[in-house]
Design an enzyme around this catalytic site. Structure first.
Site, PDB file in Angstrom:
ATOM      1  N   PRO A 125       0.780  -1.242   0.000  1.00 62.12           N
ATOM      2  CA  PRO A 125       0.000   0.000   0.000  1.00 62.12           C
ATOM      3  C   PRO A 125       0.809   1.289   0.000  1.00 62.12           C
ATOM      4  O   PRO A 125       0.822   2.051   0.970  1.00 62.12           O
ATOM      5  CB  PRO A 125      -0.842  -0.140   1.262  1.00 62.12           C
ATOM      6  CG  PRO A 125       0.024  -0.938   2.186  1.00 62.12           C
ATOM      7  CD  PRO A 125       0.750  -1.912   1.302  1.00 62.12           C
ATOM      8  N   CYS A 126       1.442   1.595  -1.124  1.00 63.46           N
ATOM      9  CA  CYS A 126       2.206   2.833  -1.247  1.00 63.46           C
ATOM     10  C   CYS A 126       1.316   4.064  -1.143  1.00 63.46           C
ATOM     11  O   CYS A 126       1.792   5.149  -0.782  1.00 63.46           O
ATOM     12  CB  CYS A 126       3.009   2.857  -2.541  1.00 63.46           C
ATOM     13  SG  CYS A 126       2.033   2.546  -4.019  1.00 63.46           S
TER      14      CYS A 126
END
Length: 159
Positions: A125-126
């Site tokens: 989850p950047c």
């Protein structure tokens, strides 16, 4: 047997914000790419691609869905360190590039570069890593298209 990244997608699916291309080797999911709206949908070409697609589709409805397919992101040692740290950020929370950099002993700009190079967005989850003054960038971009996707992902996880 080498785990080479194949040149084509093993699936292309519709997402609430566009299209996603899924790349898999025989053993692991190696990439998820944001594609143009005119990309043609493609049914999963392998059991692993089908598993990945099923979980992504469920995640678009319920952000508590846990991804449990094998991953093999290709990156440098530093990138992999950043990506592991992003996996530890709980759903619905964010960290700044500076926070993440301090946590892993890096620099904010280097963390930002690793975030932008993430080959498995959504799963790694950047989008949960933001600038101290706002969203920052997404996919090495700061245009409305990229930031609209990042905003959608963050709002989806706030549900």
């Amino acid at each position: 047997m080498p785990d080479a990244l194949p040149p084509e997608f093993q699936a292309i699916i519709a997402a609430p914000f566009g299209k996603l291309g899924v790349r898999c080797s025989e053993a692991a999911v190696t990439g998820i790419d944001f594609l143009s709206l005119d990309a043609l949908l493609q049914a999963p070409a392998s059991p692993l691609a089908e598993r990945c697609v099923e979980q992504l589709v469920r995640w678009f409805v319920d952000p508590d869905v846990r991804f449990d397919f094998p991953l093999k992101p290709h990156g440098t040692a530093h990138q992999n360190k950043v990506w592991r740290a992003m996996l530890a950020i709980p759903r619905g929370q964010v960290r700044t590039y500076g926070d993440l950099a301090a946590e892993i002993g890096s620099a904010p700009r280097a963390v930002g570069q690793a975030c932008g190079s993430n080959p498995l967005p959504i799963v790694i989850p950047c989008h949960r890593v933001v600038g101290k003054a706002g969203l920052g960038g997404f996919m090495h971009r700061a245009d409305d298209g990229a930031l609209n996707i990042k905003s959608w992902l963050l709002q989806h996880e706030q549900r």
